[in-house]
Design a protein around this motif. Structure first.
Motif, PDB file in Angstrom:
ATOM      1  N   PRO A  62       0.816  -1.053   0.055  1.00 35.66           N
ATOM      2  CA  PRO A  62       0.048  -0.151   0.062  1.00 35.66           C
ATOM      3  C   PRO A  62       0.910   1.129  -0.135  1.00 35.66           C
ATOM      4  CG  PRO A  62      -0.779  -1.559   1.404  1.00 35.66           C
ATOM      5  CD  PRO A  62       0.322  -2.203   1.172  1.00 35.66           C
ATOM      6  N   LEU A  63       1.919   1.086   0.358  1.00 36.06           N
ATOM      7  CA  LEU A  63       2.947   2.417   0.447  1.00 36.06           C
ATOM      8  C   LEU A  63       3.798   2.450  -0.668  1.00 36.06           C
ATOM      9  CD1 LEU A  63       3.610   2.389   4.432  1.00 36.06           C
ATOM     10  CD2 LEU A  63       1.773   3.730   3.202  1.00 36.06           C
ATOM     11  N   CYS A  64       3.993   1.616  -1.457  1.00 39.92           N
ATOM     12  CA  CYS A  64       4.837   1.596  -2.817  1.00 39.92           C
ATOM     13  C   CYS A  64       4.568   2.923  -3.515  1.00 39.92           C
ATOM     14  CB  CYS A  64       4.631   0.322  -3.543  1.00 39.92           C
ATOM     15  SG  CYS A  64       5.699  -1.087  -3.087  1.00 39.92           S
ATOM     16  N   GLY A  65       5.925   3.586  -3.822  1.00 43.28           N
ATOM     17  CA  GLY A  65       5.581   4.697  -4.872  1.00 43.28           C
ATOM     18  C   GLY A  65       5.366   6.001  -3.879  1.00 43.28           C
ATOM     19  N   SER A  66       5.230   5.961  -2.577  1.00 43.57           N
ATOM     20  CA  SER A  66       5.157   7.123  -1.760  1.00 43.57           C
ATOM     21  C   SER A  66       6.551   7.979  -1.890  1.00 43.57           C
ATOM     22  CB  SER A  66       5.027   6.855  -0.182  1.00 43.57           C
ATOM     23  OG  SER A  66       3.826   6.146  -0.271  1.00 43.57           O
ATOM     24  N   THR A  67       7.705   7.415  -1.851  1.00 43.63           N
ATOM     25  CA  THR A  67       8.720   8.200  -2.089  1.00 43.63           C
ATOM     26  C   THR A  67       8.862   8.860  -3.567  1.00 43.63           C
ATOM     27  OG1 THR A  67      10.192   6.677  -0.770  1.00 43.63           O
ATOM     28  CG2 THR A  67      11.422   8.263  -2.071  1.00 43.63           C
ATOM     29  N   ARG A  68       8.425   8.171  -4.455  1.00 42.21           N
ATOM     30  CA  ARG A  68       8.455   8.759  -5.950  1.00 42.21           C
ATOM     31  C   ARG A  68       7.228   9.907  -5.819  1.00 42.21           C
ATOM     32  NH1 ARG A  68       7.692   3.561  -9.073  1.00 42.21           N
ATOM     33  NH2 ARG A  68       6.930   2.866  -6.911  1.00 42.21           N
ATOM     34  N   MET A  69       6.145   9.595  -5.152  1.00 39.38           N
ATOM     35  CA  MET A  69       5.206  10.459  -5.296  1.00 39.38           C
ATOM     36  C   MET A  69       5.654  11.737  -4.383  1.00 39.38           C
ATOM     37  SD  MET A  69       1.809  10.726  -2.461  1.00 39.38           S
ATOM     38  CE  MET A  69       3.297  11.334  -1.522  1.00 39.38           C
ATOM     39  N   ALA A  70       6.090  11.711  -3.235  1.00 33.32           N
ATOM     40  CA  ALA A  70       6.714  12.776  -2.486  1.00 33.32           C
ATOM     41  C   ALA A  70       7.695  13.615  -3.365  1.00 33.32           C
ATOM     42  CB  ALA A  70       7.143  12.401  -1.185  1.00 33.32           C
ATOM     43  N   ALA A  71       8.636  12.917  -4.155  1.00 33.65           N
ATOM     44  CA  ALA A  71       9.550  13.571  -4.942  1.00 33.65           C
ATOM     45  C   ALA A  71       8.923  14.301  -6.198  1.00 33.65           C
ATOM     46  CB  ALA A  71      10.687  12.360  -5.504  1.00 33.65           C
ATOM     47  N   SER A  72       7.823  13.575  -6.726  1.00 28.08           N
ATOM     48  CA  SER A  72       7.016  14.353  -7.857  1.00 28.08           C
ATOM     49  C   SER A  72       6.381  15.565  -7.286  1.00 28.08           C
ATOM     50  CB  SER A  72       6.007  13.361  -8.401  1.00 28.08           C
ATOM     51  OG  SER A  72       6.675  12.092  -8.910  1.00 28.08           O
ATOM     52  N   LEU A  73       6.102  15.653  -5.931  1.00 24.84           N
ATOM     53  CA  LEU A  73       5.413  16.894  -5.537  1.00 24.84           C
ATOM     54  C   LEU A  73       6.539  18.020  -5.357  1.00 24.84           C
ATOM     55  CD1 LEU A  73       3.066  15.629  -2.963  1.00 24.84           C
ATOM     56  CD2 LEU A  73       2.222  16.354  -5.129  1.00 24.84           C
ATOM     57  N   LEU A  74       7.724  17.232  -5.157  1.00 25.68           N
ATOM     58  CA  LEU A  74       8.723  18.613  -4.894  1.00 25.68           C
ATOM     59  C   LEU A  74       8.963  19.145  -6.258  1.00 25.68           C
ATOM     60  CD1 LEU A  74      11.230  16.407  -2.335  1.00 25.68           C
ATOM     61  CD2 LEU A  74       9.832  18.734  -1.884  1.00 25.68           C
ATOM     62  N   ARG A  75       8.785  18.384  -7.453  1.00 25.06           N
ATOM     63  CA  ARG A  75       9.177  18.713  -8.615  1.00 25.06           C
ATOM     64  C   ARG A  75       7.675  19.657  -9.231  1.00 25.06           C
ATOM     65  NH1 ARG A  75      10.495  13.611  -9.699  1.00 25.06           N
ATOM     66  NH2 ARG A  75       8.423  13.376 -11.145  1.00 25.06           N
ATOM     67  N   GLY A  76       6.602  19.389  -8.566  1.00 29.89           N
ATOM     68  CA  GLY A  76       5.307  20.131  -8.808  1.00 29.89           C
ATOM     69  C   GLY A  76       4.644  19.270  -9.784  1.00 29.89           C
ATOM     70  N   ASP A  77       4.961  17.997  -9.864  1.00 34.92           N
ATOM     71  CA  ASP A  77       4.287  17.098 -10.879  1.00 34.92           C
ATOM     72  C   ASP A  77       3.104  16.480 -10.225  1.00 34.92           C
ATOM     73  OD1 ASP A  77       3.302  15.543 -12.991  1.00 34.92           O
ATOM     74  OD2 ASP A  77       5.730  14.766 -13.352  1.00 34.92           O
ATOM     75  N   PHE A  78       1.868  17.157 -10.179  1.00 37.96           N
ATOM     76  CA  PHE A  78       0.636  16.507  -9.341  1.00 37.96           C
ATOM     77  C   PHE A  78       0.159  15.131  -9.868  1.00 37.96           C
ATOM     78  CE2 PHE A  78       1.089  20.748  -7.734  1.00 37.96           C
ATOM     79  CZ  PHE A  78       1.055  20.462  -6.294  1.00 37.96           C
ATOM     80  N   VAL A  79       0.039  14.976 -11.239  1.00 33.88           N
ATOM     81  CA  VAL A  79      -0.312  14.062 -12.037  1.00 33.88           C
ATOM     82  C   VAL A  79       0.559  12.742 -11.820  1.00 33.88           C
ATOM     83  CG1 VAL A  79      -0.754  13.072 -14.388  1.00 33.88           C
ATOM     84  CG2 VAL A  79      -1.340  15.559 -13.883  1.00 33.88           C
ATOM     85  N   ALA A  80       1.861  13.021 -11.862  1.00 30.66           N
ATOM     86  CA  ALA A  80       2.820  11.779 -11.510  1.00 30.66           C
ATOM     87  C   ALA A  80       2.584  11.440 -10.273  1.00 30.66           C
ATOM     88  CB  ALA A  80       4.217  12.077 -11.860  1.00 30.66           C
ATOM     89  N   ALA A  81       2.335  12.346  -9.104  1.00 30.55           N
ATOM     90  CA  ALA A  81       2.293  11.877  -7.875  1.00 30.55           C
ATOM     91  C   ALA A  81       1.033  11.260  -7.790  1.00 30.55           C
ATOM     92  CB  ALA A  81       2.270  13.220  -6.976  1.00 30.55           C
ATOM     93  N   TRP A  82      -0.040  11.519  -8.212  1.00 29.00           N
ATOM     94  CA  TRP A  82      -1.270  10.938  -8.142  1.00 29.00           C
ATOM     95  C   TRP A  82      -1.225   9.505  -8.736  1.00 29.00           C
ATOM     96  CZ3 TRP A  82      -5.757  11.449  -5.813  1.00 29.00           C
ATOM     97  CH2 TRP A  82      -6.970  10.575  -6.128  1.00 29.00           C
ATOM     98  N   ASN A  83      -0.508   9.323  -9.670  1.00 25.70           N
ATOM     99  CA  ASN A  83      -0.164   7.897 -10.269  1.00 25.70           C
ATOM    100  C   ASN A  83       0.598   6.978  -9.429  1.00 25.70           C
ATOM    101  OD1 ASN A  83      -1.943   8.528 -12.452  1.00 25.70           O
ATOM    102  ND2 ASN A  83      -0.471   9.210 -13.854  1.00 25.70           N
ATOM    103  N   PHE A  84       1.587   7.636  -8.779  1.00 22.39           N
ATOM    104  CA  PHE A  84       2.497   6.684  -7.951  1.00 22.39           C
ATOM    105  C   PHE A  84       1.839   6.202  -6.674  1.00 22.39           C
ATOM    106  CE2 PHE A  84       6.333   9.109 -10.073  1.00 22.39           C
ATOM    107  CZ  PHE A  84       6.668   8.147 -10.591  1.00 22.39           C
ATOM    108  N   ASN A  85       0.983   7.119  -5.974  1.00 21.02           N
ATOM    109  CA  ASN A  85       0.187   6.637  -4.699  1.00 21.02           C
ATOM    110  C   ASN A  85      -0.790   7.528  -4.398  1.00 21.02           C
ATOM    111  OD1 ASN A  85      -0.472   5.518  -2.330  1.00 21.02           O
ATOM    112  ND2 ASN A  85       1.265   4.342  -2.188  1.00 21.02           N
ATOM    113  N   CYS A  86      -2.087   7.468  -4.759  1.00 19.93           N
ATOM    114  CA  CYS A  86      -3.159   8.294  -4.921  1.00 19.93           C
ATOM    115  C   CYS A  86      -3.672   8.418  -3.540  1.00 19.93           C
ATOM    116  CB  CYS A  86      -4.389   8.117  -5.753  1.00 19.93           C
ATOM    117  SG  CYS A  86      -4.733   6.582  -5.430  1.00 19.93           S
ATOM    118  N   VAL A  87      -3.661   7.318  -2.589  1.00 19.09           N
ATOM    119  CA  VAL A  87      -4.120   7.215  -1.184  1.00 19.09           C
ATOM    120  C   VAL A  87      -3.100   8.171  -0.250  1.00 19.09           C
ATOM    121  CG1 VAL A  87      -4.714   5.534   0.564  1.00 19.09           C
ATOM    122  CG2 VAL A  87      -5.253   5.059  -1.628  1.00 19.09           C
ATOM    123  N   VAL A  88      -1.953   7.698  -0.510  1.00 15.53           N
ATOM    124  CA  VAL A  88      -0.841   8.503   0.618  1.00 15.53           C
ATOM    125  C   VAL A  88      -0.895   9.866   0.003  1.00 15.53           C
ATOM    126  CG1 VAL A  88       1.423   8.648   1.229  1.00 15.53           C
ATOM    127  CG2 VAL A  88       0.571   6.554   0.833  1.00 15.53           C
TER     128      VAL A  88
END
Length: 147
Positions: A62-88
């Motif tokens: 369930p937490l897979c992709g959380s690091t990539r999601m947060a890194a995407s947020l740091l880049r400002g890429d919300f679509v990628a963040a949603w695709n990596f882990n929408c629940v987190v």
């Protein structure tokens, strides 16, 4: 006249109620997670924490992709963040707002500026909320591996 427990009090005096240790633990986990995401982002994805379940079985926890999601947020890429882990992506900011409010309320009272009402959750509600979040994460972990 005594102030009610839910009133805002300017220039408070007396002892300061400590922050709930669960809020401190959640704050530490959030700051640590953002730190790991920053290291991951700055290293170009070379330094990260691998998921043991994914490495051994190929399944996403369930937490897979959380690091990539947060890194995407740091880049400002919300679509990628949603695709990596929408629940987190949804739960993280909600928990962060609650914990952040608790820390700000404590800090303002500690510096004797203002006393804000603290969030109070009964132990029973905390217990049920934790069980609900864990059950929801487990269900999400199963559903994300079906495709």
């Amino acid at each position: 006249m005594t102030p009610s427990a839910h009133a805002i009090l300017l220039r408070p005096s007396g002892p300061v109620e400590p922050v709930d240790r669960r809020a401190l633990g959640l704050a530490a986990a959030g700051v640590g997670g953002l730190g790991v995401a920053a290291v991951y982002q700055l290293s170009g994805g070379r330094i990260g924490i691998p998921c043991v379940l994914h490495a051994t079985t190929g399944l996403n926890c369930p937490l897979c992709g959380s690091t990539r999601m947060a890194a995407s947020l740091l880049r400002g890429d919300f679509v990628a963040a949603w695709n990596f882990n929408c629940v987190v992506l949804v739960l993280g900011p909600l928990i962060g707002l609650g914990v952040g409010y608790q820390l700000v309320a404590w800090a303002l009272e500690w510096i004797r500026l203002v006393k804000l009402p603290r969030l109070r959750i009964s132990p029973r509600a905390v217990n049920w909320s934790a069980k609900l979040v864990v059950a929801g994460l487990l269900l999400y972990g199963v559903l994300r591996n079906l495709n």
